[in-house]
Design an enzyme around this catalytic site. Structure first.
Site, PDB file in Angstrom:
ATOM      1  N   SER A  62       8.508   5.452 -12.590  1.00  0.00           N
ATOM      2  CA  SER A  62       8.019   4.337 -13.408  1.00  0.00           C
ATOM      3  C   SER A  62       7.128   3.442 -12.566  1.00  0.00           C
ATOM      4  O   SER A  62       7.104   3.532 -11.344  1.00  0.00           O
ATOM      5  CB  SER A  62       9.195   3.479 -13.887  1.00  0.00           C
ATOM      6  N   HIS A 101       3.765   2.927 -13.178  1.00  0.00           N
ATOM      7  CA  HIS A 101       2.368   3.345 -13.121  1.00  0.00           C
ATOM      8  C   HIS A 101       1.665   3.269 -14.474  1.00  0.00           C
ATOM      9  O   HIS A 101       0.612   3.880 -14.646  1.00  0.00           O
ATOM     10  CB  HIS A 101       2.272   4.788 -12.625  1.00  0.00           C
ATOM     11  N   HIS A 160       2.033   4.133  -4.315  1.00  0.00           N
ATOM     12  CA  HIS A 160       3.370   3.532  -4.203  1.00  0.00           C
ATOM     13  C   HIS A 160       3.407   2.517  -3.082  1.00  0.00           C
ATOM     14  O   HIS A 160       4.476   2.136  -2.617  1.00  0.00           O
ATOM     15  CB  HIS A 160       4.420   4.603  -3.912  1.00  0.00           C
TER      16      HIS A 160
END
Ligand SMILES: Nc1ncnc2c1ncn2[C@@H]1O[C@H](COP(=O)(O)OP(=O)(O)O)[C@@H](O)[C@H]1O
Ligand SMILES: Nc1ncnc2c1ncn2[C@@H]1O[C@H](COP(=O)(O)OP(=O)(O)O)[C@@H](O)[C@H]1O
Ligand SMILES: [Mg+2]
Ligand SMILES: [Mg+2]
Ligand SMILES: [Mg+2]
Ligand SMILES: [Mg+2]
Lengths: 334, 200, 334, 200
Positions: C55, C57, C220
């Site tokens: 999750s 993005h 990330h």
């Protein structure tokens, strides 16, 4: 130090508009340096819809130029009104022979300049025009002085609904009436967590403690009305919904749309978490939600925070809200 | 004593450098209850005006050029009000190459009235209008530049003091209620900085 | 302190998915807690397209479920792979009888889990499936080791182009070939200015000086490859374009699409400024740009920064890229 | 000496509290060249595993439950590798209520091999595989718990020392080239913290 990707602050707005129209030449044109119009130009016989105001709020204002939405927008420097002359050009570009409606938010500079512009095009070009002013931000004045409130997220509904009415070839009086009804039915409130930086100023618009949030924050970083420790999403949403529903009491059976809007940096993920709670609140009251809007609809560049707007709908407004529109930021399909 | 376009041209240079000096201070003051752009507004406005070569034969055209400069360069509230005021001065001096110092109070009064019409503001709401109005009264009937300067400075300072602890009633500052008390209105402060720059 | 609007970090993903499907019930369904599918379910006889990953993005992954795009997506915790079991469920949901293509980015956890999931559904459900792995991020490995690169913005093109192929009812082999050709034709690079915060970690993913930027930053918050003083937009864009064009030399007459993507906080305004320069670079080389994409297509929550992806197109890929699609985040009209 | 599901249940409590203690450190270490989630991964994985009531009659089922816990709770690389390793141990102990300490080295070797197959990694690439492999060798042939503990600790520490200044060749850290030198691989460090927690 400002953490922004730009060249010269002085050319920020012009390069931005140049880029926007370069990405979407099929949608937008730039007939004057600070006026964005539909690529296809004014629609003959259609009421022209224009808006305008400072840069830094995309999709507001230029982004909402498109079918079923605006015909043209005048764009100022970041958070600053366009000039009266630019607004006048914008109205000329949007004029399809059936008059022009100016729909925008209640900010001192914008109002003064759009009024000047209206007088100018009436005098010089015989263009009939009307004003629909958004005053939806509930914290910006008491209910007794509601006409002094500033305009925020409500603009999105007014553009969409009046835009649909104009697209159906309604006349100037009707589009104005519908735009005004929409404006009257909107209530908004904002909150912010971190500021943004106006390129030419080069430093953040405000400061907040690392664990603080500001409730009632304006779209330009105008300080909010009260500061608080950062709370859970549901508590924040409740506080915002309380203020809105105090101002526009909705009864069981009423219909509204609701906009959960990011000021820029706040990601969609967090907006969905807020929507969950807002929806529960409305459903508790027996209110039906038509076409909820969740996303970045009216931003302050990279500010962190959110605004919530409620737009109460009758059958007429609901049908117009649901009708198709298309711009680079928002498509409602047939 | 009289003044002409050349005097205005020189005055603009002083106003522009005063605006540059006061830029950060005014941005900051405006940022307390507003959007923090007042310093930029003024600096850009006077810079643009200063770039114009004012015509020597018509003060009205000269004031109009200044008005248009502000319309182009800074269309926030204050910029538009300055443009409006200059337009009023333009109307009053149209076709004349010179004006008398004794007229200045009237010119300012015309500007004040036009600005009230444009911005739908009233006196007493803690805005640039109040300080302008005070200077109109203080300079009425005077024609000696030195006396006028002293009277204008005195009236400006006094108005700032008088209004400091009042509630703001106009513009963005209006909505902050109590917290506007104790803070100078940024538009008044801008007027003071410009005046000081103009008079040295 | 983390400046995010959420309730319990542990329920962040589930509340987010709940909100997403509540806003768009006409588009998305949630057949399993961490599996998002089209509201209308699998399409009979069509190759199913799935993706998945952590999750944080959005629109990637769940957002791209929709007509002409994905059939379903498996969603993990923030920046963490979904489990093999969730991925297997996702493939079952997407299966319309013609097999399933897994299209996703090359990350250790995702690959291991999707491989496990593929083995599981083949064994338990007789579902034939293939993999298209995106390895578009040029800084994440040298050209000789290109297959080790991570996947970023290229996913957007692969979803769109393979999605259009599947929507035209191409068979499993064709959709896989087209997806793989798209993946092979994509090159990306990222840069970041400020970090984001993973809710469960509660603090920023990295630190950068007030006037620094990090080039080569991952989706990330994986540290970039080199750090630099913040430069003007054109210089940043040039540096990114240089790296991309080194890796995929484009000649005069070639066609590509280009994605200028915000990692979250960076506003559209700045992306348009970057696009201007990127376009000039491509035009200088005589390259034609087809359907440029500028916006938030693959984010890292509230990270500040941008990625640039080039996707080289032949006639087949171009026609598929231009064909219609519809999800909450992206509509290409007929 | 033998061990059964009850011993594993107790071991999990120790592993879980070790994971909680090392959480921030491992997140930070992973964040240097990765996404900073390794501490969360382990803490969540062991917390989920600890919540399971392991069956007393079948070590295979017990290891399978741990594997599934990691699959559910943390599916990042390390979590999936742990799940894969536990699955291998499950296969080797299926149907038996007890196992011998002397088998541990083989169980670890089976885990290592399964993890290499799943993650397409090789020995020598500076990952958890290397430390696992070192422990396999160091404990081979041993059956006394005390001796095994000492050998495992020693091998783990030595492997960390040996690899510290090498280049990372697997996972997210791989792409940082030279800057991975001098940094412990977070997966190895996680292994060490778990081992220390397990053995007290
Ligand atoms: N309607 C108005 N009438 C008179 N003065 C006004 C009005 N609105 C604002 N002002 C003056 O302008 C100052 C703010 O100017 P500016 O920063 O340009 O406004 P904004 O940025 O809100 O458009 C105020 O301090 C006040 O003195
Ligand atoms: N393919 C692989 N094979 C073996 N070990 C690996 C592999 N990938 C990662 N690791 C180990 O896992 C550690 C990182 O775990 P984790 O943080 O869960 O990864 P990520 O967050 O990148 O999915 C590394 O330090 C390394 O020891
Ligand atoms: Mg201001
Ligand atoms: Mg302003
Ligand atoms: Mg990690
Ligand atoms: Mg991870």
């Amino acid at each position: 130090m400002m953490k922004k990707i730009l060249n010269d602050p002085a050319s920020y707005v012009d390069e931005m508009l140049d880029g926007l129209t370069a990405v979407h030449p099929e949608l937008y044109a730039l007939p004057y340096p600070r006026v964005v119009s539909r690529a296809s130009g004014a629609v003959n016989g259609k009421v022209g819809l224009v808006s305008g105001g400072g840069s830094g709020h995309l999709p507001i204002f230029a982004g909402y130029v498109g079918k079923g939405l605006l015909d043209a927008a005048a764009i100022g420097d970041v958070f600053a009104s366009p000039s009266a002359e630019e607004m006048a050009d914008c109205m000329r570009v949007a004029h399809g022979g059936a008059g022009v409606v100016r729909i925008y938010g209640n900010y001192g500079g914008d109002v003064m300049n759009f009024d000047m512009a209206g007088e100018t095009v009436e005098f010089e070009d015989d263009i009939e025009s009307t004003t629909v002013l958004l005053t939806d931000d509930v914290v910006s004045a008491k209910p007794e002085e509601a006409s002094k409130r500033r305009g925020t997220g409500g603009m999105v509904y007014a553009f969409k609904i009046a835009g649909a009415s104009a697209e159906r070839m309604a006349d100037l009086e009707t589009v104005t009436r519908i735009g005004q009804k929409t404006a009257d039915n909107c209530r908004s409130i904002g909150m912010a967590l971190t500021p943004c930086t106006v390129p030419q100023a080069g430093k953040p618009t405000f400061e907040l403690g690392a664990d603080e949030m500001e409730m009632g924050m304006g779209l330009h970083g105008e300080p909010g009305i009260w500061r608080d420790k950062l709370k859970p999403a549901d508590a924040i949403t409740d506080e915002m919904m309380d203020r809105l529903l105090d101002d526009i009491p909705l009864a069981s059976g009423d219909v509204c749309s609701i906009l959960i809007n990011s000021l820029g940096a706040t990601p969609h993920e967090e907006l969905y978490i807020m929507y969950r709670r807002a929806r529960a609140r409305l459903q508790d009251q027996g209110v039906r939600i038509a076409m909820p809007l969740v996303g970045r609809f009216a931003t302050s560049m990279e500010m962190t925070g959110a605004t919530v707007t409620i737009c109460q709908l009758d059958d007429e407004l609901e049908s117009l809200l649901l009708s198709p529109c298309h711009c680079a930021f928002w498509t409602v399909m047939q | 004593m009289i003044f002409n376009a050349n005097d205005i041209q020189q005055a603009m240079a002083r106003l522009s450098s005063a605006a540059n000096e006061a830029k950060d201070e005014l941005n900051e003051q405006d940022g307390k209850l507003g959007d923090g752009d007042l310093g930029i507004t003024l600096a850009n406005g006077w810079a643009e005006a200063m770039r114009q070569q004012l015509p020597e034969d018509d003060l009205g055209k000269a004031f109009l050029m200044i008005s248009k400069s502000f319309q182009r360069a800074c269309s926030s509230s204050f910029g538009t009000l300055v443009a409006t005021g200059m337009m009023a001065a333009a109307k009053s001096t149209k076709g004349r190459a010179e004006a008398n110092y004794a007229e200045i109070s009237e010119l300012l009064a015309a500007a004040r009235d036009a600005m009230m019409a444009r911005g739908k503001g009233e006196l007493g709401q803690k805005s640039v209008l109040d300080v302008l109005d005070a200077v109109v009264s203080a300079t009425a009937g005077l024609s000696n530049p030195g006396e006028m300067a002293a009277a204008a400075k005195q009236a400006t300072g006094q108005t700032l003091d008088e209004f400091r602890d009042k509630l703001a009633g106009l513009g963005r500052a209006r909505m902050y209620g109590e917290s506007s008390k104790g803070l100078d209105d940024p538009g008044m402060l801008a007027f003071q900085r410009m005046l000081d720059g103009l008079l040295g």
